[in-house]
Write a protein that holds these residues in place. Structure first.
Motif, PDB file in Angstrom:
ATOM      1  N   ALA A  16      64.993  28.127  42.218  1.00  0.00           N
ATOM      2  CA  ALA A  16      64.475  28.175  43.584  1.00  0.00           C
ATOM      3  C   ALA A  16      63.084  27.562  43.681  1.00  0.00           C
ATOM      4  O   ALA A  16      62.715  27.017  44.724  1.00  0.00           O
ATOM      5  CB  ALA A  16      64.438  29.616  44.074  1.00  0.00           C
ATOM      6  N   ASN A  17      62.316  27.630  42.601  1.00  0.00           N
ATOM      7  CA  ASN A  17      60.950  27.109  42.635  1.00  0.00           C
ATOM      8  C   ASN A  17      60.826  25.686  42.117  1.00  0.00           C
ATOM      9  O   ASN A  17      59.740  25.127  42.133  1.00  0.00           O
ATOM     10  CB  ASN A  17      60.022  28.028  41.839  1.00  0.00           C
ATOM     11  N   ARG A  19      61.805  22.903  43.472  1.00  0.00           N
ATOM     12  CA  ARG A  19      62.031  21.962  44.569  1.00  0.00           C
ATOM     13  C   ARG A  19      60.743  21.872  45.372  1.00  0.00           C
ATOM     14  O   ARG A  19      59.963  22.825  45.416  1.00  0.00           O
ATOM     15  CB  ARG A  19      63.202  22.388  45.435  1.00  0.00           C
ATOM     16  N   SER A  22      59.288  24.527  47.791  1.00  0.00           N
ATOM     17  CA  SER A  22      58.735  25.777  47.280  1.00  0.00           C
ATOM     18  C   SER A  22      57.216  25.673  47.168  1.00  0.00           C
ATOM     19  O   SER A  22      56.699  24.716  46.592  1.00  0.00           O
ATOM     20  CB  SER A  22      59.334  26.074  45.903  1.00  0.00           C
ATOM     21  N   CYS A  25      56.132  25.221  43.508  1.00  0.00           N
ATOM     22  CA  CYS A  25      56.309  23.871  42.974  1.00  0.00           C
ATOM     23  C   CYS A  25      55.214  22.943  43.493  1.00  0.00           C
ATOM     24  O   CYS A  25      54.641  22.169  42.728  1.00  0.00           O
ATOM     25  CB  CYS A  25      57.686  23.328  43.327  1.00  0.00           C
TER      26      CYS A  25
END
Length: 189
Positions: A16-17, A19, A22, A25
């Motif tokens: 989830a992080n 991308r 996020s 990120c």
């Protein structure tokens, strides 16, 4: 964390992080690029202690703009305050008084430890004073470290703030969607 509070699937969190949507990120990319730029600048510019610049960027740059702005201002103000106060104290108390400098170092170390969680700016004043004394023990005069440290800290903080102006992480407008996903996750739970 206790087992009940640990995330159930760390790989899902990592996925989830990883991308650009996020905030984690975006912060990691911003921080990596800024530290690399600061390191390149510290070698390109005629700085005597250039390593302070990338270190300042890494410390000041936070995932949100408000914390970066606050830490940047407190870092610059605390560093300048610590440099000036400690240098003035060492100058007027006698630069060669080892025991006085050692006692001041102990006081600053204790104060930093006690104040680090209370007020970052005051803690940086203590930490900077501690570094000035340690450098004076090494043979670098306190007056010589003032200018280099002040310039490097100001440049590092300015670079961190510039990174936010060039690629901001504004969460405004995303609160409803994040809150809705949170409430859905609670309902599913």
């Amino acid at each position: 964390l206790p087992r009940a509070l640990r995330p159930a699937n760390p790989l899902a969190i990592l996925r989830a992080n990883l991308r650009l949507g996020s905030p984690a990120c975006r912060h990691a990319v911003r921080c990596g690029v800024c530290v690399a730029i600061a390191l390149a600048l510290s070698h390109a510019l005629p700085l005597s202690r250039g390593y302070w610049m990338p270190m300042t960027v890494a410390i000041v740059l936070k995932p949100d703009f408000g914390a970066t702005w606050r830490y940047g201002l407190l870092r610059v103000g605390g560093t300048l305050g610590g440099l000036l106060l400690t240098t003035a104290f060492l100058h007027f108390a006698g630069l060669n008084n080892f025991w006085l400098a050692l006692a001041l170092m102990a006081v600053l170390c204790f104060a930093f430890r006690e104040l680090a969680t209370v007020h970052y700016g005051i803690a940086v004043v203590c930490l900077t004073g501690l570094v000035v004394i340690l450098l004076s023990f090494y043979g670098i005069p306190a007056e010589a470290s003032v200018q280099a440290r002040a310039i490097d800290t100001a440049l590092g903080s300015a670079l961190a703030l510039l990174a936010y102006f060039l690629w901001p992480t504004w969460e405004r407008g995303r609160e409803r969607a994040v809150l809705a996903r949170l409430l859905d996750a609670y309902a599913n739970y």
